[in-house]
Motif scaffolding. Structure first.
Motif, mmCIF file in Angstrom:
data_model
loop_
_atom_site.group_PDB
_atom_site.id
_atom_site.type_symbol
_atom_site.label_atom_id
_atom_site.label_comp_id
_atom_site.label_asym_id
_atom_site.label_seq_id
_atom_site.Cartn_x
_atom_site.Cartn_y
_atom_site.Cartn_z
ATOM 1 N N ALA A 272 -5.700 3.300 9.901
ATOM 2 C CA ALA A 272 -6.729 2.268 9.724
ATOM 3 C C ALA A 272 -6.156 1.040 9.027
ATOM 4 O O ALA A 272 -6.436 -0.100 9.420
ATOM 5 C CB ALA A 272 -7.910 2.833 8.930
ATOM 6 N N TRP A 273 -5.332 1.242 8.003
ATOM 7 C CA TRP A 273 -4.731 0.127 7.274
ATOM 8 C C TRP A 273 -3.826 -0.688 8.204
ATOM 9 O O TRP A 273 -3.877 -1.924 8.199
ATOM 10 C CB TRP A 273 -3.960 0.644 6.057
ATOM 11 N N GLU B 29 0.854 -1.190 0.000
ATOM 12 C CA GLU B 29 0.000 0.000 0.000
ATOM 13 C C GLU B 29 0.887 1.236 0.000
ATOM 14 O O GLU B 29 2.026 1.184 0.444
ATOM 15 C CB GLU B 29 -0.920 -0.013 1.227
ATOM 16 N N GLU C 261 -2.503 11.454 4.452
ATOM 17 C CA GLU C 261 -3.530 10.419 4.620
ATOM 18 C C GLU C 261 -3.331 9.632 5.912
ATOM 19 O O GLU C 261 -3.467 8.417 5.950
ATOM 20 C CB GLU C 261 -3.501 9.447 3.433
ATOM 21 N N PHE D 129 0.764 5.462 0.898
ATOM 22 C CA PHE D 129 0.031 6.539 1.557
ATOM 23 C C PHE D 129 0.799 7.840 1.416
ATOM 24 O O PHE D 129 2.019 7.870 1.597
ATOM 25 C CB PHE D 129 -0.123 6.263 3.061
ATOM 26 N N ASP E 38 -5.966 -2.722 10.528
ATOM 27 C CA ASP E 38 -6.542 -3.874 9.828
ATOM 28 C C ASP E 38 -5.491 -4.964 9.618
ATOM 29 O O ASP E 38 -5.777 -6.144 9.781
ATOM 30 C CB ASP E 38 -7.118 -3.460 8.469
ATOM 31 N N GLU F 49 -5.081 9.211 8.671
ATOM 32 C CA GLU F 49 -6.176 8.375 9.173
ATOM 33 C C GLU F 49 -6.287 7.072 8.387
ATOM 34 O O GLU F 49 -6.484 6.000 8.968
ATOM 35 C CB GLU F 49 -7.503 9.138 9.118
ATOM 36 N N ARG F 50 -6.156 7.156 7.061
ATOM 37 C CA ARG F 50 -6.221 5.948 6.233
ATOM 38 C C ARG F 50 -5.035 5.030 6.547
ATOM 39 O O ARG F 50 -5.182 3.807 6.615
ATOM 40 C CB ARG F 50 -6.227 6.334 4.745
ATOM 41 N N PHE F 51 -3.852 5.611 6.768
ATOM 42 C CA PHE F 51 -2.655 4.857 7.127
ATOM 43 C C PHE F 51 -2.864 4.106 8.442
ATOM 44 O O PHE F 51 -2.599 2.905 8.547
ATOM 45 C CB PHE F 51 -1.454 5.808 7.219
#
Length: 126
Positions: free
Chosen positions: A113-114, A101, A107, A103, A117, A109-111
């Motif tokens: 979250a990833w 991935e 980003e 980032f 997960d 927040e997306r980082f």
């Protein structure tokens, strides 16, 4: 999860280390600020990491070459690029090199979250 940070800005390394500590389930096992340092650590610690966080622009060298080296470790883990230079073309090139991935540093927040997960998948096991 054992995290290997490749980031040349000391403040950013500290922030990422604090972030992973606060998330739980992550432990930064090493950090490098140059391509040479990163490649040497990877050579000496094959299979010694579960997640590599790689910046593309380093004090010396480039993160692209570190992605290649990470991908060459058959016992290595996931590779995430975290960079201020994650344009669409750069993203695709990093994925082509083997990054899981990519980032942009905007980003966050997306980082996060990833990473969460990824940790949940690792901990659930097969």
């Amino acid at each position: 999860m054992r995290v290997f940070l490749v980031e040349d800005i000391q403040r950013m390394r500290g922030l990422l280390t604090d972030l992973f500590a606060s998330m739980g389930g992550f432990r930064v096992v090493a950090a490098a600020s140059t391509e040479a340092e990163a490649n040497l650590w990877l050579e000496e610690h094959k299979g010694g990491w579960d997640l590599a966080i790689v910046d593309l622009v380093l004090d010396q060298g480039a993160g692209m070459n570190v992605i290649r080296r990470c991908k060459g470790d058959p016992n290595g883990g996931a590779i995430a690029v975290f960079s201020s230079y994650a344009t669409p073309g750069v993203r695709q090139h990093c994925i082509d090199l083997g990054a899981d991935e990519v980032f942009d540093k905007s980003e966050t927040e997306r980082f996060i979250a990833w990473c969460g997960d990824l940790s949940a998948r690792e901990n659930s096991g097969p």
